[in-house]
Design an enzyme around this catalytic site. Structure first.
Site, mmCIF file in Angstrom:
data_model
loop_
_atom_site.group_PDB
_atom_site.id
_atom_site.type_symbol
_atom_site.label_atom_id
_atom_site.label_comp_id
_atom_site.label_asym_id
_atom_site.label_seq_id
_atom_site.Cartn_x
_atom_site.Cartn_y
_atom_site.Cartn_z
ATOM 1 N N ASP A 66 -29.537 47.496 8.984
ATOM 2 C CA ASP A 66 -30.007 48.753 9.558
ATOM 3 C C ASP A 66 -29.191 49.918 9.009
ATOM 4 O O ASP A 66 -27.989 50.002 9.231
ATOM 5 C CB ASP A 66 -29.860 48.695 11.087
ATOM 6 C CG ASP A 66 -30.297 49.994 11.750
ATOM 7 O OD1 ASP A 66 -31.435 50.041 12.241
ATOM 8 O OD2 ASP A 66 -29.503 50.957 11.790
ATOM 9 N N TYR A 77 -26.506 58.139 7.311
ATOM 10 C CA TYR A 77 -25.316 57.320 7.003
ATOM 11 C C TYR A 77 -24.850 57.490 5.559
ATOM 12 O O TYR A 77 -23.754 57.061 5.211
ATOM 13 C CB TYR A 77 -25.586 55.830 7.272
ATOM 14 C CG TYR A 77 -26.076 55.484 8.663
ATOM 15 C CD1 TYR A 77 -26.070 56.424 9.697
ATOM 16 C CD2 TYR A 77 -26.571 54.217 8.938
ATOM 17 C CE1 TYR A 77 -26.539 56.100 10.960
ATOM 18 C CE2 TYR A 77 -27.043 53.882 10.208
ATOM 19 C CZ TYR A 77 -27.024 54.830 11.210
ATOM 20 O OH TYR A 77 -27.498 54.510 12.459
ATOM 21 N N LYS A 79 -33.963 55.497 8.693
ATOM 22 C CA LYS A 79 -34.385 56.488 9.684
ATOM 23 C C LYS A 79 -34.443 57.878 9.049
ATOM 24 O O LYS A 79 -33.623 58.197 8.181
ATOM 25 C CB LYS A 79 -33.380 56.528 10.856
ATOM 26 C CG LYS A 79 -33.028 55.152 11.399
ATOM 27 C CD LYS A 79 -31.936 55.207 12.465
ATOM 28 C CE LYS A 79 -31.418 53.824 12.792
ATOM 29 N NZ LYS A 79 -30.437 53.326 11.829
ATOM 30 N N HIS A 118 -35.120 59.303 13.912
ATOM 31 C CA HIS A 118 -33.737 59.082 14.350
ATOM 32 C C HIS A 118 -33.433 59.642 15.748
ATOM 33 O O HIS A 118 -32.751 59.009 16.550
ATOM 34 C CB HIS A 118 -32.763 59.662 13.315
ATOM 35 C CG HIS A 118 -31.442 58.961 13.286
ATOM 36 N ND1 HIS A 118 -30.694 58.827 12.137
ATOM 37 C CD2 HIS A 118 -30.724 58.351 14.264
ATOM 38 C CE1 HIS A 118 -29.575 58.159 12.419
ATOM 39 N NE2 HIS A 118 -29.582 57.861 13.697
#
Length: 277
Positions: free
Chosen positions: A50, A55, A80, A113
């Site tokens: 994930d 990120y 996301k 998100h």
């Protein structure tokens, strides 16, 4: 949820099989750190990773999966769309950017998100298009409370298949869990260990001692027995391996209730109802 082993799956509302246990890579640094974590996870038997645009490690995730030699079809990968990219056209662009970084020609699960007010419905329409175009096998949301879900579902052509939220013994949100299950939306936990803050609770320690397990393993087992998909994050090989060592014991109803009773509505992350986007 039938809990068998690390590669066991749950069936989403569109019949796609999603592994109920995976590796989260939030705060895993792009490059060697995230690549090692993903490779170690795959070696240990994980088949679910994930990530998210936020990120900034999608490139490393994609590269690690390719370099692991595993067939892409065996992996389940989630990403996301970030808040600043929400809206119809921007979401489609953001998706292309994520896919270029990952180096994949399809994604297994794409999530909104956060519920950005005034935008998440247009963002959802973009996800529906990606799904209809076969670029994504499943679509869902993250950090949506019940009222966000109800609002989205009023106009949605396709219902969200997953809702990924903060979930751990201090934040159970049972009503939200029940609402999701009732509406065939799979509940998924981020921060299942509350970044370590729940590992020293005496009630969990007592259960861990009984089974010869760590408190982390007890909590992750509790997640699965509650029917919640879970993605603990780690960049340490031994922890990645030990997090997944939860298939040789099961908690009693009484022990499940003990963990449920630790709920204090305590968040580690932002509150979706008043998050400063």
């Amino acid at each position: 949820m039938d809990i068998t082993d690390l590669q066991g799956t749950v069936t989403l509302s569109n019949k796609v099989e999603m592994p109920y246990f995976g590796l989260g890579v939030f705060q895993s640094e792009e490059g060697e750190e995230v690549m090692n974590a993903v490779k170690w996870a795959i070696e240990a038997g994980y088949r679910h990773v994930d990530t998210a645009a936020l990120y900034r490690n999608e490139k490393g995730v994609g590269q690690a999966i390719r370099e692991s030699g595993i067939d892409r079809k065996e992996m389940f990968v989630t990403s996301k769309v970030w808040n600043s990219d929400q809206g119809y056209d921007q979401t489609l662009k953001a998706f292309d950017t994520s896919m270029n970084k990952l180096g994949f020609d399809y994604l297994d699960l794409y999530l909104v998100h956060w519920p950005v007010s005034g935008k998440y419905k247009d963002t959802w329409k973009a996800l529906e298009k990606l799904y209809k175009d076969g670029k994504v096998r499943a679509i869902g949301v993250s950090n949506f409370m019940q009222h966000h879900l109800e609002d989205l579902m009023q106009d949605a052509e396709i219902m969200p298949m997953v809702n990924q939220v903060e979930f751990h013994p201090r934040l159970v949100q049972q009503e939200l869990v029940d609402f999701c299950l009732k509406n065939n939306i799979r509940h998924e936990a981020w921060s299942p260990l509350m970044q370590g803050k729940v590992l020293d609770l005496p009630q969990i320690k007592a259960i861990a001692e009984k089974y010869g397990k760590s408190t982390a393993q007890v909590i992750l087992r509790w997640d699965l027995q509650k029917g919640v998909i879970t993605i603990p994050k780690s960049v340490h090989k031994e922890r990645i391996v030990s997090n997944a060592d939860i298939f040789d014991f099961s908690l009693t109803d009484e022990e499940m209730k003990t963990l449920d009773s630790l709920d204090k509505g305590e968040r580690n992350g932002p509150d979706p109802n008043n998050f400063d986007f």
